[in-house]
Design an enzyme around this catalytic site. Structure first.
Site, PDB file in Angstrom:
ATOM      1  CG  ASP A  22       6.081   1.531   3.082  1.00  0.00           C
ATOM      2  OD1 ASP A  22       6.064   0.946   4.598  1.00  0.00           O
ATOM      3  OD2 ASP A  22       4.932   1.301   2.459  1.00  0.00           O
ATOM      4  CG  ASN A  52      -1.835   1.044   1.103  1.00  0.00           C
ATOM      5  OD1 ASN A  52      -2.050   1.625   0.025  1.00  0.00           O
ATOM      6  ND2 ASN A  52      -2.696   1.089   2.155  1.00  0.00           N
TER       7      ASN A  52
END
Ligand SMILES: NC(=O)N[C@@H](CC(=O)O)C(=O)O
Ligand SMILES: [Zn+2]
Length: 426
Positions: free
Chosen positions: A306, A279
């Protein structure tokens, strides 16, 4: 007595690789030159590798406290060190979330114990990241947070975001946003809302779920004057909004991940391997092209991984139910070097800047510079040896990567944090 990093190469201002030796004493760079007399100093052979300022990653999930089965501060900080990162900023979606002075202190203590990469926690914008009530910004700032974010979820209420920005501006803290409008989400959607999701008969995650928050927040940042930073930008519309915001003089920055730069939804295997679920999702080919263009024209300020470890069991739950996220600390530099520098898309200097001086400058961090007097955060990178990415060798507990088996050059072989070698493979 200090340490000499000998037989290394330095990128000069013109972007050329020149021979260098660096003397480190008491945690600082005290001399740099073609050759430094050894004297009583320890001598470490860099074997012709590039010596760069230590890499900085402003977006990692360390999972502790609460999800130690996925990662701990120790394993995550070790993974970062192995990936050449000397400073990492960890996200607050832990349990409890990083919304109190106690949790900030807990993380800083654990990171000190681990003694690997420098860890700087984010503080949550809202209590338990529920979007209802602001956390104690002053207390969190004094405890040592990097910036404020609810990453993992978007701040849904516009009024709450505005209030957060006003308070953050007053304290001189940055607001960092995971941009996602929950109103536009379909439960179970895992892939970008485009041709590939359609072909599989799956619901998609639309680009607007990100870009609407980006647009909203840039307007709020303009009004409040806060430094506003967009996490893991993925959609072409978001890139356009940041570009326009910068042109209008708004204090907005953003980051992109290696996976959004390298992959698009068309690359997702037919079997819908959940190591391709993250995501924001991998978006279309045009989105990916817009990210690369944004990186080249300065709209995108930095690259951040991330790093989001999950267990193989959790990832075995199928596309709709597996958690979002892939690991990134140990593969970022080799992937980017091989697929952007070796191909001529970026220069080595541009890539290094995007991982050092540019994140440092955006957030006012005193790291990311390779110069006499600077803190001795250093990364040595072997630009020659080719190796396959092998998740079995990761220090991270997470092996959830779509890049297993990829051939790469550009492997970090030594990492030094404040004068201390925390990873050495040379
Ligand atoms: N980026 C991800 O895919 N996952 C993140 C949270 C998030 O930002 O959704 C995680 O914590 O696993
Ligand atoms: Zn996020």
């Amino acid at each position: 007595m200090g340490t000499i990093l000998g037989n290394g190469k330095l990128l000069n201002h013109a972007g050329e690789l020149i021979p260098v030796e660096i003397l480190v004493e008491d945690g600082r760079i005290v001399a740099m030159g073609e050759s430094i007399p050894q004297g009583a100093h320890e001598w470490v052979d860099c074997k012709g590798g590039l010596i760069s300022a230590g890499l900085i990653d402003v977006h990692v999930h360390l999972r502790e406290p609460g999800f130690e089965h996925k990662e701990t501060i120790e394993t995550g900080a070790k993974a970062a060190a192995r990936g050449g990162f000397t400073t990492i900023c960890c996200m607050p979606n832990t349990r409890p979330s990083i919304d109190s002075v106690e949790t900030v202190t807990y993380i800083l203590d654990k990171a000190r114990e681990a003694g690997m990469a420098r860890v700087i926690p984010y503080g949550a914008i809202t209590v338990r990241q529920l979007g209802k009530e602001l956390t104690d910004f002053t207390g969190l700032k004094e405890a040592g947070i990097f910036a404020l974010t609810d990453d993992g979820v978007g701040v849904q209420s516009t009024a709450m975001m505005k209030k957060a920005m006003q308070a953050a501006k007053e304290l001189g803290i940055s607001i960092v946003a995971h941009c996602e409008d929950d109103d536009l989400l379909i439960p179970g959607a895992a892939l970008h809302d485009g041709e590939v999701a359609k072909r599989h008969g799956l619901p998609g995650i639309p680009s607007e779920s990100e870009s609407i928050h980006v647009g909203r927040d840039i307007l709020l940042a303009e009004q409040t004057g806060v430094h506003y930073h967009v996490c893991h930008i993925s959609a072409k519309e978001s890139v356009r909004l940041v570009r326009d915001g910068k042109r209008a003089g708004v204090n907005v920055t953003c980051e992109v991940t290696p996976h959004h730069l390298l992959l698009c939804d068309e690359d997702i295997p037919e079997n819908l391997d959940t190591n391709w679920k993250m995501n924001p999702p991998l978006r279309s080919r045009e989105d990916r092209a817009a990210l690369i263009a944004g990186l080249k024209d300065g709209t995108i300020d930095m690259i951040a991984t991330d790093h989001a470890p999950h267990t193989a069991e959790e990832k075995a739950n199928g596309m709709a139910r597996a958690p979002f996220g892939i690991v990134g600390s140990e593969t970022a530099f080799p992937l980017l070097y091989t697929h952007f520098v070796q191909t001529g898309e970026l220069t080595l200097k541009e890539l290094v800047d995007l991982l050092t001086i540019k994140p440092a400058a955006a957030f006012g961090l005193p790291y990311g510079r390779l110069e006499v007097g600077a803190v001795a955060d250093l990364t040595v990178i072997d630009l020659e040896t080719e190796k396959k990415i092998d998740p079995a060798t990761f220090a991270s507990k997470g092996t959830n990567t779509p890049f297993a088996g990829w051939d790469c050059k550009g492997w970090p072989v030594m990492t030094m944090v404040e004068g201390k070698i925390v990873h050495q493979d040379v």
